[in-house]
Design an enzyme around this catalytic site. Structure first.
Site, PDB file in Angstrom:
ATOM      1  N   ASP A   1       0.406 -23.431 -15.738  1.00  0.00           N
ATOM      2  CA  ASP A   1       1.039 -22.125 -15.648  1.00  0.00           C
ATOM      3  C   ASP A   1      -0.006 -21.115 -15.189  1.00  0.00           C
ATOM      4  OD1 ASP A   1       2.962 -20.174 -15.874  1.00  0.00           O
ATOM      5  OD2 ASP A   1       2.675 -19.878 -18.017  1.00  0.00           O
TER       6      ASP A   1
ATOM      7  N   ASP B   1       1.485 -22.279 -22.038  1.00  0.00           N
ATOM      8  CA  ASP B   1       1.389 -21.598 -23.324  1.00  0.00           C
ATOM      9  C   ASP B   1       2.703 -20.982 -23.780  1.00  0.00           C
ATOM     10  OD1 ASP B   1       1.586 -19.637 -21.449  1.00  0.00           O
ATOM     11  OD2 ASP B   1      -0.088 -18.425 -22.166  1.00  0.00           O
TER      12      ASP B   1
ATOM     13  N   ASP C   1       7.347 -23.277 -20.987  1.00  0.00           N
ATOM     14  CA  ASP C   1       6.564 -24.440 -20.577  1.00  0.00           C
ATOM     15  C   ASP C   1       6.863 -25.678 -21.416  1.00  0.00           C
ATOM     16  OD1 ASP C   1       5.155 -22.919 -18.682  1.00  0.00           O
ATOM     17  OD2 ASP C   1       3.730 -22.250 -20.193  1.00  0.00           O
TER      18      ASP C   1
END
Length: 875
Positions: free
Chosen positions: A328, A617, A621
């Site tokens: 990410d 995080d 996700d």
């Protein structure tokens, strides 16, 4: 309880449908009834393995069942000592593995422990604070800066309200909230009249009615997606399981074949059954499960020193075999914290110009006067919290950026004392602070760049304000768009002279410039990405952000060579090239990616044969984290849902720990292959010794109990020492292993076979010599065979060079743990001879001096021959 989306209806309709009033809230009786009907406002977390499940897992695998079968057969034949000894070895292995796995499981359970959250609500006209788990649809929840949203709310009131929804959407900037109904089907990030569970209140105040609780919330639906995702089996588990099955099948085939040959040759059937048991015990590498577990546990402890919490032991090795990392952007590659990086100055007749204040944080004295008006607005136009800080990350970035450029907020307020604050108006998208100046009240204004530009009547110039013209407005708009394409977030900065505090501060604005903000990359990311790429690991950014922003961050951290590198949008589940890219193949940036798209991308990369690691995080996700071969979550900025879905949690959020974990995984895998090869060469040599004696018509040289004792010593201590080596210096310069590569390849199998035959030849030779020459006394063939074989196997541990290392000076001979393990093993072998009760149990006799000399020479020569024969060893 609602038959249409709450965001599409008016607040009054939602309140009427939920049968509640904003002023009074629910009654306690009605709240209790709804709690019984809808259940608690809780999301079921990932279920950890029970203690019983961890214990039962230790008895999985073909090798374990092979030994259980050997124990049952020994017991049926009346060989109780052998049966008990086999069961004891199984119990020791299981207890050690159980202790290691339980320790890892308890560490993860500690991470999962959630602090109780509360919510401030209005019931029966009174404001009170309750456990968030007791929220029900219809509850009126009050929001203020710093609160966590505990359920999905339809906002009824919103005063300067902004929420941070980055955990859900991936967008780093706070979202301004309003109460008006929305048309169409807006994306989650665009539902301005909703506050979602998992978000935090960045600033302002609000009142919302609960419309969804528990698993029905947006966060709950993502958690369900996580729970429904199959996380599969690690590559190490697969390879060790396949190796165990191969050994079990080969052992059974050899044992049955030799037993049938013996019976056909006229041997006693019971003797042949005992021979079959001996072969099964000899072939089974009893130490493989325990050594693999301890090697992985040591890797877990090493990672713990780097603040990495490991959920499953095999996860470290899996990370080491990774071929692709999906990461990410927000909070992973970036700091998830806005920073003032530049200003756009109007420039008067010369036209607008962009100034990058990062290039010279101190700023040249000749430039400072030009920047001062804009920086003063950045410092003044901010609303501090009751504690004195700034809950809005953009306001904090403006104040900190102005201070770094030499304009302190305290000094600015001393020169222009604060009179009043006009909070951010979500309709106007503007805010202002009013100050007492030498000639009356002045206003510092900031807001959306297009709104400030729209209301500006004049523009600052070198000689003072000048009228805003059409060409000037067009030039400023072009400068704004150019900075937005660089991934910046912009705010307009302006002044006004309303004269008194009651006048409109947003009228007749003088444009002073635009602030350019950026969520900067983390300091350690570029080096970590370079390390990963040097190791042949592809790194791919997967984010919900705009492609321009994503590509700029990717270029800043070295993920791509330039912001024009290939990138992809995800539209309708398909990867679509972003100009100037012409293909999705090899793209390092995927933008506008939804949670389900991340899941699909992981599956796609896995179908292409990759071992995929997913780093993230946020709640968005979590599904991909669980689906990936290895999920890595950030512990500080990460959410609980992400942590529960992951295999590894980085408690310090240090991206550099990813590179360290990659290397540690490769070290572990190389060490595992090294000690597996050692175990196989030793155990195969025992099979050759037993089978060779049978073929040559010699008495049984080794008894099952002797083989079991020998394997327990040589299969554990030297193998464990080989499994904890530091690894080669060039590990991170090698490409990843091919995902389908077997743990032991064809060349390694040939080397194992030659090692085993050489060791067996030395052992049988010693037995033959001792039996033919009376000078060696009569300790018996089992004693000579046992001691020679044990000595040869211990020397073999030192004849295991890695790669191109020297024949005598290699990682094995330089390993102090290995020398200590050999010394301990020798002591335990001698104990089996000198300690009478144990010697009687093992049927061993004390050799004379000549026999000891024969044992020493015959035990050393095979290792020397194997060392001289082997140029290099491919593991």
């Amino acid at each position: 309880m609602l038959d249409r989306p709450a965001y599409s209806a008016s607040a009054d309709w939602v309140l009427d449908t939920l049968q509640v009033t904003a002023a009074a809230g629910l009654s306690e009786a009605e709240a209790a009834a709804r709690l019984a009907r809808h259940g608690p406002n809780a999301i079921a977390g990932a279920e950890g393995r029970t203690t019983l499940a961890i214990l039962l897992d230790q008895f999985r695998g073909a090798i374990v069942w092979l030994l259980i079968g050997a124990a049952l057969l020994s017991g049926a034949m009346g060989d109780i000592a052998e049966a008990v000894a086999i069961v004891a070895v199984l119990a020791v292995n299981a207890l050690i593995g159980f202790a290691m796995e339980l320790r890892a499981a308890k560490s993860m359970q500690a991470l999962r422990a959630l602090a109780r959250t509360t919510a401030q609500i209005r019931r029966e006209g009174r404001i009170r604070r309750i456990d968030a788990a007791d929220l029900v649809p219809g509850d009126m929840v009050l929001l203020e800066a710093g609160d966590l949203v505990s359920a999905d709310l339809r906002l009824v009131e919103a005063t300067d309200l902004q929420t941070d929804e980055s955990a859900l959407t991936g967008e780093s900037a706070p979202v301004a909230k309003s109460t008006a109904p929305l048309g169409g089907s807006p994306a989650l990030a665009d539902r301005a009249n909703m506050a979602f569970r998992g978000a935090s209140v960045a600033r302002g105040f609000g009142l919302g009615v609960v419309v969804r609780t528990g698993r029905a919330t947006e966060l709950g639906q993502i958690a369900d997606l996580v729970a429904g995702t199959d996380d599969g089996t690690s590559p190490l588990d697969v390879k060790l399981g396949e190796l165990g099955r191969q050994l079990a099948r080969a052992t059974l085939a050899i044992a049955v074949l030799i037993a049938l040959i013996g019976i056909a040759a006229g041997r006693d059937p019971m003797e042949m059954l005992r021979t079959g048991v001996a072969l099964a015990v000899a072939a089974a590498p009893e130490g493989l499960p325990i050594v693999a577990t301890l090697a992985l546990a040591r890797g877990m402890w090493r990672m713990a020193q780097r603040n990495a919490l490991v959920n499953r032991l095999a996860s470290i090795e899996t990370l080491g075999s990774t071929t692709l990392i999906m990461t990410d952007k927000t909070g992973t590659l970036t700091e998830n914290r806005m920073r003032l990086v530049g200003l756009i100055l109007p420039g008067g007749a010369a036209g607008p110009r962009a100034v990058d204040i990062r290039a010279d944080p101190a700023l040249a004295p000749t430039l400072t006067p030009t920047l001062t008006p804009a920086l003063r607005i950045a410092a003044l136009c901010a609303e501090p919290s009751s504690e004195g800080g700034f809950t809005d990350p953009m306001e904090a970035a403006l104040v900190e950026g102005a201070a770094a450029a030499g304009l302190d907020r305290a000094a600015a307020l001393e020169a222009l004392p604060l009179v009043a604050i006009r909070p951010f108006d979500s309709e106007l998208k503007l805010m202002a602070t009013l100050h007492r100046g030498p000639e009356g009240v002045v206003a510092a204004v900031k807001g959306a760049p297009e709104r400030v530009l729209q209301r500006a009547r004049r523009v600052a110039g070198p000689e003072g304000p000048v009228p805003m013209t059409g060409p000037t407005r067009a030039a400023l708009l072009g400068a704004i768009e150019a900075q937005a394409a660089e991934g910046r977030r912009l705010l307009g900065l302006a002044t006004a002279t309303p004269g008194d505090a009651a006048a409109d501060p947003f009228d007749d604005l003088v444009l002073e410039g635009f602030a350019c903000l950026l969520d900067p990359p983390r300091a350690d990311v570029a080096e970590a990405i370079a390390t990963c790429r040097g190791a042949g690991v592809r790194v791919v950014m997967v984010t919900g952000d705009h492609p321009a922003t994503a590509r700029r961050i990717a270029a800043d951290v070295g993920l791509v060579d330039s912001p024009d590198a290939p990138a992809c949008l995800i539209e309708a589940g398909r990867a679509v090239p972003v100009p100037p890219a012409t293909s999705t193949e090899g793209a390092a940036v995927y933008a506008r990616v939804a949670p389900r798209d991340k899941l699909d991308l992981v599956a796609r990369f896995q179908r292409d044969g990759g071992i995929v690691a997913m780093i993230g995080d946020g709640v968005n996700d979590a599904p991909a984290l669980k689906k990936a071969d290895i999920g890595v979550a950030m512990g500080q900025r990460g959410t609980q849902v992400a942590a529960e879905a992951s295999d590894i949690v980085l408690r310090d959020d240090a991206f550099s720990s990813i590179a360290a974990a990659l290397r540690q995984g490769r070290v572990i895998y190389d060490n595992i292959r090294l000690f597996v090869r050692y175990l196989l060469s030793c155990n195969l040599s025992e099979i050759v010794v037993v089978a060779g004696a049978l073929v040559l018509g010699l008495p049984m040289p080794l008894l099952p109990l002797q083989l079991l004792y020998l394997n327990l010593i040589t299969d554990v201590f030297p193998a464990l020492a080989l499994g904890v080596g530091p690894g080669a210096a060039d590990l991170m310069a090698r490409p990843p292993r091919p995902p389908g590569e077997p743990m032991i390849g064809g060349r390694a199998w040939r080397s194992v076979a030659l090692d085993a035959v050489t060791i067996a030849a030395g052992t049988l030779g010693a037995v033959a010599i001792a039996g033919a020459d009376p000078r060696f006394g009569d300790p018996g063939a089992p004693t000579i065979a046992f001691l020679t074989l044990a000595t040869a196997q211990l020397w073999q541990a030192l004849a295991m060079p890695l790669g191109e290392e020297g024949r005598l000076a290699n990682q094995a001979t330089r390993n102090p743990w290995l020398w200590a393990a050999i010394a301990l093993s020798l002591a335990l072998i001698l104990l089996g001879v000198v300690f009478a009760p144990l010697a009687e149990l093992l049927a061993l006799a004390m050799p004379n001096a000549a026999a000891w000399g024969l044992i020493a020479v015959a035990g050393f020569l095979p290792a020397l021959a194997n060392t001289l024969r082997r140029r290099t060893t491919v593991i």
